[in-house]
Design a protein around this motif. Structure first.
Motif, PDB file in Angstrom:
ATOM      1  N   LEU A 154      63.465 -84.458  75.556  1.00  0.00           N
ATOM      2  CA  LEU A 154      64.364 -83.329  75.327  1.00  0.00           C
ATOM      3  C   LEU A 154      63.577 -82.083  74.947  1.00  0.00           C
ATOM      4  O   LEU A 154      63.875 -80.977  75.408  1.00  0.00           O
ATOM      5  CB  LEU A 154      65.366 -83.680  74.223  1.00  0.00           C
ATOM      6  N   PHE A 155      62.538 -82.243  74.118  1.00  0.00           N
ATOM      7  CA  PHE A 155      61.757 -81.082  73.705  1.00  0.00           C
ATOM      8  C   PHE A 155      60.921 -80.522  74.852  1.00  0.00           C
ATOM      9  O   PHE A 155      60.660 -79.315  74.905  1.00  0.00           O
ATOM     10  CB  PHE A 155      60.874 -81.432  72.503  1.00  0.00           C
ATOM     11  N   TYR A 156      60.489 -81.386  75.772  1.00  0.00           N
ATOM     12  CA  TYR A 156      59.808 -80.858  76.955  1.00  0.00           C
ATOM     13  C   TYR A 156      60.766 -79.983  77.761  1.00  0.00           C
ATOM     14  O   TYR A 156      60.389 -78.927  78.274  1.00  0.00           O
ATOM     15  CB  TYR A 156      59.280 -81.999  77.828  1.00  0.00           C
ATOM     16  N   LEU A 157      62.014 -80.425  77.878  1.00  0.00           N
ATOM     17  CA  LEU A 157      63.010 -79.620  78.586  1.00  0.00           C
ATOM     18  C   LEU A 157      63.255 -78.298  77.858  1.00  0.00           C
ATOM     19  O   LEU A 157      63.436 -77.255  78.488  1.00  0.00           O
ATOM     20  CB  LEU A 157      64.315 -80.403  78.723  1.00  0.00           C
ATOM     21  N   LYS A 158      63.259 -78.342  76.522  1.00  0.00           N
ATOM     22  CA  LYS A 158      63.422 -77.107  75.753  1.00  0.00           C
ATOM     23  C   LYS A 158      62.223 -76.179  75.968  1.00  0.00           C
ATOM     24  O   LYS A 158      62.364 -74.952  76.006  1.00  0.00           O
ATOM     25  CB  LYS A 158      63.598 -77.431  74.268  1.00  0.00           C
ATOM     26  N   ASN A 159      61.032 -76.766  76.100  1.00  0.00           N
ATOM     27  CA  ASN A 159      59.844 -75.971  76.404  1.00  0.00           C
ATOM     28  C   ASN A 159      59.990 -75.263  77.745  1.00  0.00           C
ATOM     29  O   ASN A 159      59.675 -74.077  77.883  1.00  0.00           O
ATOM     30  CB  ASN A 159      58.605 -76.874  76.439  1.00  0.00           C
ATOM     31  N   GLU A 223      56.199 -92.030  82.085  1.00  0.00           N
ATOM     32  CA  GLU A 223      55.881 -91.131  83.186  1.00  0.00           C
ATOM     33  C   GLU A 223      56.801 -89.922  83.225  1.00  0.00           C
ATOM     34  O   GLU A 223      56.402 -88.840  83.649  1.00  0.00           O
ATOM     35  CB  GLU A 223      55.963 -91.891  84.510  1.00  0.00           C
ATOM     36  N   TYR A 224      58.032 -90.097  82.793  1.00  0.00           N
ATOM     37  CA  TYR A 224      58.975 -88.982  82.821  1.00  0.00           C
ATOM     38  C   TYR A 224      58.501 -87.862  81.906  1.00  0.00           C
ATOM     39  O   TYR A 224      58.522 -86.688  82.272  1.00  0.00           O
ATOM     40  CB  TYR A 224      60.350 -89.491  82.397  1.00  0.00           C
ATOM     41  N   GLN A 225      58.050 -88.221  80.711  1.00  0.00           N
ATOM     42  CA  GLN A 225      57.548 -87.217  79.777  1.00  0.00           C
ATOM     43  C   GLN A 225      56.265 -86.577  80.299  1.00  0.00           C
ATOM     44  O   GLN A 225      56.082 -85.361  80.209  1.00  0.00           O
ATOM     45  CB  GLN A 225      57.309 -87.853  78.404  1.00  0.00           C
ATOM     46  N   LEU A 228      57.117 -84.047  82.910  1.00  0.00           N
ATOM     47  CA  LEU A 228      57.614 -82.791  82.351  1.00  0.00           C
ATOM     48  C   LEU A 228      56.485 -81.982  81.721  1.00  0.00           C
ATOM     49  O   LEU A 228      56.489 -80.747  81.768  1.00  0.00           O
ATOM     50  CB  LEU A 228      58.700 -83.075  81.310  1.00  0.00           C
ATOM     51  N   ARG A 229      55.531 -82.675  81.127  1.00  0.00           N
ATOM     52  CA  ARG A 229      54.392 -81.967  80.535  1.00  0.00           C
ATOM     53  C   ARG A 229      53.616 -81.208  81.608  1.00  0.00           C
ATOM     54  O   ARG A 229      53.186 -80.064  81.397  1.00  0.00           O
ATOM     55  CB  ARG A 229      53.474 -82.968  79.827  1.00  0.00           C
ATOM     56  N   LYS A 230      53.433 -81.830  82.773  1.00  0.00           N
ATOM     57  CA  LYS A 230      52.727 -81.168  83.870  1.00  0.00           C
ATOM     58  C   LYS A 230      53.480 -79.914  84.318  1.00  0.00           C
ATOM     59  O   LYS A 230      52.884 -78.864  84.574  1.00  0.00           O
ATOM     60  CB  LYS A 230      52.576 -82.130  85.050  1.00  0.00           C
TER      61      LYS A 230
END
Length: 513
Positions: A154-159, A223-225, A228-230
């Protein structure tokens, strides 16, 4: 002012319903100025409306109206009022200097907010504001990951949403906070084509498709996280690039592709029907088979076409048209897939398709497109292959077992649709076993060509095919829907066909090439 507005509208061709509403609103003296920005070579346009009270204007131009107008007409409406201009002034009117310039103004007294010659030092405050918030969000995200807590995704999406907000501010004048993230990304893509590399649309939803390079990461980070990080890392690069005073003169609308294969005028002309297809995205040339046929050299080219949606009937028509217009010594086999299908079937197609979609194989692209999120493990296991072999056996028992075992009759009759169904399933299984590719293609000719490409031993089967007195694959392609017995064979011919099918089912029965 109104006469100038009407002339500009006629020249720039705003949608009629937008023009009528704007005309009515200008009479209320709330709107003070408007700018219409059309990026070169792009269909989307940005209409910036400066008003005294944005909340009052939003009664007419609410977020549903803005969303529908963008989806249907490619026009994005951005409304700013005096409160927005305070922040714009602090950032030296960066937005106006690029996307609401003097030459873009279509209504109101001349307001040349972009008169400043912006340098990087003018944007220090904007950049510092972005980095401070970005670092805080990343800190929270990393703490959740280290503590093995849920919520990191969720925080990656917020990023990513934070990056989108700053891109909207720079490109549209203000963030579009009323919209969902998927809608905001579609709007961003209209002016920043590179963003299309991260997400792919399907029924107005976004599915994450982004290649992940193998690297050491926290072992429990799924892998999902990581995916999103990439995306987050590359979105940050785009934001910082847009915060530079000096921008590239021309934003690339698509990557440049130059391949020696397309320099042949005969090939370029032959592929014209494919390259003009509306739903085509990319084409990869991944293999060529050269053989001697009829005492001359014959070239068989293999292409992978990525499309936004599949249309089997149209795909077959295009392939037939291409091969019909080619010289007799040339032939094309084209397989079609959508990115969504590849992503959802990575487990059953990666070993085959990943090598095909090598950048060196790309001969055409019409835009920036999302990359596939491949699994880290390249090995293919085909653990579920038994399901498809069972399907093959059931087809045989239901339709063809009696025909093969009937050795008394001088002639036997076979229903073309049943033989085609069996042949297709055998070819699908052969591809899956030998190449790690579970195809959904039902065209027997395409599947046969792919088996010849994927399995070197299969080339020996061509000799068996040519020993038949007729073109079996051509016949099945033409009569694949026939439900009545139409193929009448002598026993010798029947045995040759089933011998061919049995060798396809059992590749170990063929000698090594």
């Amino acid at each position: 002012m109104m006469e100038n507005f009407i002339n500009q509208i006629k020249e720039n061709k705003l949608p009629e319903h937008v023009y009528e509403l704007l005309t009515a609103e200008t009479g209320k003296e709330n709107i003070t100025a408007m700018w219409l920005y059309r990026p070169e070579h792009q269909k989307a346009a940005l209409l910036t409306v400066l008003c005294k009270d944005r909340l009052l204007l939003q009664r007419t131009f609410d977020y549903l109206f803005i969303g529908d107008t963008f989806e249907q007409d490619g026009l994005l409406i951005s409304m700013l009022d005096d409160s927005d201009m305070v922040q714009q002034c602090e950032d030296r009117y960066l937005f106006f200097s690029r996307y609401a310039r003097k030459e873009d103004q279509i209504y109101g007294h001349e307001k040349d907010y972009g008169r400043f010659n912006i340098v990087d030092s003018d944007l220090v405050s904007l950049k510092a504001r972005y980095l401070k918030e970005e670092q805080l969000l990343m800190k929270y995200t990393e703490e959740l990951i280290v503590d093995e807590q849920v919520g990191a995704t969720l925080f990656y999406l917020k990023n990513i949403q934070h990056d989108v907000e700053f891109l909207e501010y720079i490109r549209f004048g203000k963030p579009f906070e009323d919209f969902a993230l998927a809608e905001r990304l579609r709007q961003i893509e209209a002016l920043i084509p590179e963003v299309k590399q991260f997400f792919v649309k399907h029924n107005n939803h976004y599915y994450i498709l982004r290649q992940i390079e193998n690297e050491d990461i926290v072992e429990y980070m799924d892998e999902y996280q990581d995916h999103l990080r990439k995306i987050k890392e590359e979105m940050k690069k785009i934001v910082l690039q847009n915060m530079k005073a000096k921008q590239p003169k021309n934003t690339p609308l698509k990557p440049t592709v130059s391949h020696p294969f397309m320099k042949d005028p005969t090939i370029r002309k032959a592929l014209h029907p494919l390259l003009q297809t509306a739903y085509l995205e990319e084409v990869y040339f991944f293999h060529e088979i050269t053989a001697i046929k009829e005492k001359s050299q014959h070239h068989h080219y293999y292409l992978l076409a990525l499309v936004s949606n599949e249309n089997r009937k149209e795909e077959k028509r295009i392939a037939e048209k291409i091969n019909k217009e080619l010289p007799r010594d040339m032939e094309f086999t084209i397989i079609y897939h959508t990115r969504l299908w590849i992503q959802e079937n990575v487990y059953q197609s990666q070993h085959f398709l990943k090598s095909l979609m090598n950048g060196d194989h790309k001969i055409y692209t019409n835009d920036f497109h999302a990359k596939i999120h491949w699994d880290d493990d390249d090995a293919y296991r085909c653990d579920d292959a038994f399901i498809y072999h069972r399907r093959e056996k059931n087809i045989y028992k239901r339709h063809l077992k009696g025909v093969e075992r009937n050795e008394k009759a001088a002639m036997v009759s076979i229903i073309a649709s049943e033989l085609n169904e069996y042949f297709v399933q055998i070819l699908i299984n052969r591809l899956y076993d030998s190449a790690g590719y579970l195809s959904e293609i039902s065209d027997v000719k395409v599947l046969w060509d792919l088996v010849l490409y994927a399995d070197p031993r299969a080339s020996q089967l061509e000799d068996q095919l040519h020993k038949l007195s007729f073109d079996l694959i051509g016949y099945l392609s033409m009569h694949r829907k026939d439900k009545k017995p139409g193929l009448h064979l002598h026993q010798d011919e029947k045995k040759k066909i089933f011998c061919l099918l049995n060798h396809l089912k059992n590749p170990h029965t063929l000698p090594q090439p």
